[in-house]
Write a protein that holds these residues in place. Structure first.
Motif, PDB file in Angstrom:
ATOM      1  N   HIS A  59      41.506  41.333  59.455  1.00 37.20           N
ATOM      2  CA  HIS A  59      41.336  41.211  58.014  1.00 37.20           C
ATOM      3  C   HIS A  59      39.910  40.862  57.643  1.00 37.20           C
ATOM      4  O   HIS A  59      39.410  41.265  56.588  1.00 37.20           O
ATOM      5  CB  HIS A  59      42.275  40.132  57.458  1.00 37.20           C
ATOM      6  N   GLY A  60      39.206  40.114  58.493  1.00 38.25           N
ATOM      7  CA  GLY A  60      37.890  39.615  58.142  1.00 38.25           C
ATOM      8  C   GLY A  60      38.010  38.359  57.290  1.00 38.25           C
ATOM      9  O   GLY A  60      39.093  37.801  57.103  1.00 38.25           O
ATOM     10  N   GLN A  61      36.882  37.895  56.773  1.00 37.52           N
ATOM     11  CA  GLN A  61      36.849  36.687  55.949  1.00 37.52           C
ATOM     12  C   GLN A  61      36.452  37.050  54.524  1.00 37.52           C
ATOM     13  O   GLN A  61      35.335  37.512  54.281  1.00 37.52           O
ATOM     14  CB  GLN A  61      35.852  35.673  56.518  1.00 37.52           C
ATOM     15  N   THR A  62      37.363  36.863  53.590  1.00 37.12           N
ATOM     16  CA  THR A  62      37.017  37.083  52.187  1.00 37.12           C
ATOM     17  C   THR A  62      35.966  36.063  51.759  1.00 37.12           C
ATOM     18  O   THR A  62      36.120  34.862  51.982  1.00 37.12           O
ATOM     19  CB  THR A  62      38.255  36.931  51.290  1.00 37.12           C
ATOM     20  N   ILE A  63      34.890  36.558  51.142  1.00 33.55           N
ATOM     21  CA  ILE A  63      33.912  35.615  50.577  1.00 33.55           C
ATOM     22  C   ILE A  63      33.803  35.741  49.061  1.00 33.55           C
ATOM     23  O   ILE A  63      33.335  34.803  48.406  1.00 33.55           O
ATOM     24  CB  ILE A  63      32.527  35.749  51.236  1.00 33.55           C
ATOM     25  N   TYR A  64      34.233  36.882  48.504  1.00 32.83           N
ATOM     26  CA  TYR A  64      34.207  36.981  47.044  1.00 32.83           C
ATOM     27  C   TYR A  64      35.193  38.052  46.588  1.00 32.83           C
ATOM     28  O   TYR A  64      35.258  39.143  47.150  1.00 32.83           O
ATOM     29  CB  TYR A  64      32.812  37.320  46.519  1.00 32.83           C
ATOM     30  N   HIS A  65      35.969  37.683  45.555  1.00 35.49           N
ATOM     31  CA  HIS A  65      36.934  38.604  44.973  1.00 35.49           C
ATOM     32  C   HIS A  65      36.559  38.817  43.515  1.00 35.49           C
ATOM     33  O   HIS A  65      36.436  37.855  42.756  1.00 35.49           O
ATOM     34  CB  HIS A  65      38.348  38.021  45.096  1.00 35.49           C
ATOM     35  N   ALA A  66      36.355  40.079  43.119  1.00 37.39           N
ATOM     36  CA  ALA A  66      35.820  40.361  41.784  1.00 37.39           C
ATOM     37  C   ALA A  66      36.543  41.518  41.112  1.00 37.39           C
ATOM     38  O   ALA A  66      35.988  42.611  40.931  1.00 37.39           O
ATOM     39  CB  ALA A  66      34.328  40.668  41.878  1.00 37.39           C
ATOM     40  N   PRO A  67      37.807  41.304  40.712  1.00 35.98           N
ATOM     41  CA  PRO A  67      38.454  42.335  39.897  1.00 35.98           C
ATOM     42  C   PRO A  67      37.739  42.461  38.549  1.00 35.98           C
ATOM     43  O   PRO A  67      37.099  41.516  38.078  1.00 35.98           O
ATOM     44  CB  PRO A  67      39.881  41.808  39.727  1.00 35.98           C
ATOM     45  N   LYS A  68      37.874  43.614  37.939  1.00 42.70           N
ATOM     46  CA  LYS A  68      37.172  43.869  36.681  1.00 42.70           C
ATOM     47  C   LYS A  68      37.565  42.870  35.605  1.00 42.70           C
ATOM     48  O   LYS A  68      36.756  42.517  34.737  1.00 42.70           O
ATOM     49  CB  LYS A  68      37.472  45.300  36.221  1.00 42.70           C
TER      50      LYS A  68
END
Length: 393
Positions: A114-123
């Motif tokens: 999966h990796g490491q999420t560092i930023y989530h930016a939905p519109k």
């Protein structure tokens, strides 16, 4: 033909596949690793979890991750360096796990990272009309593949975005494949850093939904770290000692996010210290004891979860199966039972998979579909095949 491409073709026709699934979540506490044996694909998938463990991160590594996690402005050099370093760290942890389990790396067919999420930016969050939904996971798959010598499939969320969705939650696909029931209306609730659920109506009759519904452990963990210098509220013991501040609770649950229709996504970019501090000021709740703050935020988490389930699941009876770190918080689970008295709430283990290994297993399912399945059509999200393939040489 490249020998690894030939191997992938052979695996797509094989009777069984041995897959390592990886998950590192927003709690930043460590890497979940699950070794799974798969037969079949799609709704004919069968999985046996042979081994599972969580390998904690060092405190220095956690600090490195926190320096770039969920921040709009970061050191770009640090992001670049961590993309490689996380891949190397995860590769080392995989090799350590396989050694502990007595499994030769050459016996593993592929890795799902999966990796490491560092930023989530939905519109909905960034509000920039000329930019699409976006999310970023780092921990390069090529580094994992090279270090372990094992084909690695990674970066699953980008295809979901490319198809017009928000990149999360992806649990929908694995939940649908592994845990659909012909006789039970199921809610698979994951209480990680953020809470999300998959609703699977009995008989796969349509109406499946998968959505984030609010905070999980993120805000609770911030408070336990700040006031007690411990990573989390073990079993909800601190929350059990405090009292709910109703003014603060009302302010926390009043955010427009909770009035947006399902499905939706969110993250620590919203539910963080700034969110809490603004709610404290707006509700006139300054000066609360630490225990009362933690109790109130835990109750907020429970009420956000209950609200989402009530809105998204229209069956008269529901069986809720809880996983993630929050499923161990007895105060939180007891609050959910009070808020959802018509529902049966059980541990996820009763479905035959460890709750702590669930997300790692679900990404292994996605990788299995990449190799031998086809695009997964749940009716509740884009029908796509996800993941990028990295070869070991």
């Amino acid at each position: 033909m490249n020998r690894f491409l030939k191997r992938l073709f052979e695996l797509s026709q094989a009777d069984a596949r041995l897959v390592v699934g990886l998950m590192s979540g927003t709690s930043l506490d460590g890497l979940d690793i699950a070794l799974c044996r798969f037969t079949g694909c799609g709704l004919a998938t069968c999985v046996e979890v042979l081994h599972a463990a969580t390998f904690p991160y060092s405190e220095d590594f956690k600090q490195d991750l926190r320096s770039v996690f969920s921040k709009r402005e970061v050191d770009l050099e640090k992001v670049t360096l961590l993309n490689a370093k996380i891949g190397e760290v995860h590769g080392d942890q995989i090799l350590r796990a396989l050694k502990d389990w007595g499994v030769d790396p050459s016996a593993v067919n592929f890795i799902a990272s999966h990796g490491q999420t560092i930023y989530h930016a939905p519109k909905r969050f960034h509000g920039l009309t000329t930019y699409p939904n976006a999310t970023l996971q780092i921990g390069d798959g090529d580094h994992i593949a090279f270090k372990t010598g094992i084909i690695t499939i990674s970066d699953f969320r980008q295809k979901h975005l490319a198809a017009g969705a928000e990149g999360a939650p992806l649990a929908l696909y694995g939940d649908y494949i592994l845990f659909s029931s012909s006789s039970e209306n199921r809610v698979l609730l994951n209480i990680g850093g953020i809470s999300n659920f998959t609703y699977l109506p009995a008989l796969q009759s349509g109406g499946i939904i998968c959505s984030d519904i609010g905070p999980g452990n993120t805000m609770i963990d911030l408070l336990t770290k700040k006031y007690f210098n411990i990573p989390f509220d073990d079993g909800g013991q601190i929350a059990a000692r405090g009292k709910v501040c109703r003014k603060l609770l009302a302010e926390l649950i009043a955010h427009p996010f909770f009035h947006e229709p399902l499905p939706k996504t969110t993250g620590p970019e919203l539910f963080n210290t700034n969110y809490l501090e603004a709610a404290i000021i707006n509700s006139g709740s300054t000066g609360l004891a630490a225990e009362d703050l933690i109790t109130t935020v835990t109750q907020f988490t429970a009420e956000a979860i209950a609200k989402g389930i009530k809105e998204g699941c229209n069956a008269p009876s529901l069986a809720i199966y809880a996983s993630g770190g929050g499923s161990h918080n007895q105060y939180l689970i007891n609050s959910l039972r009070q808020l959802l008295p018509q529902c049966k709430i059980d541990r996820f283990e009763s479905l035959g998979v460890s709750a702590d290994a669930k997300e790692a297993v679900l990404f292994a399912v996605l990788a299995n579909e990449t190799v031998c399945g086809s695009k997964v059509d749940t009716g509740a999200g884009p029908a796509v095949t996800m993941g990028k393939i990295s070869l070991p040489d």
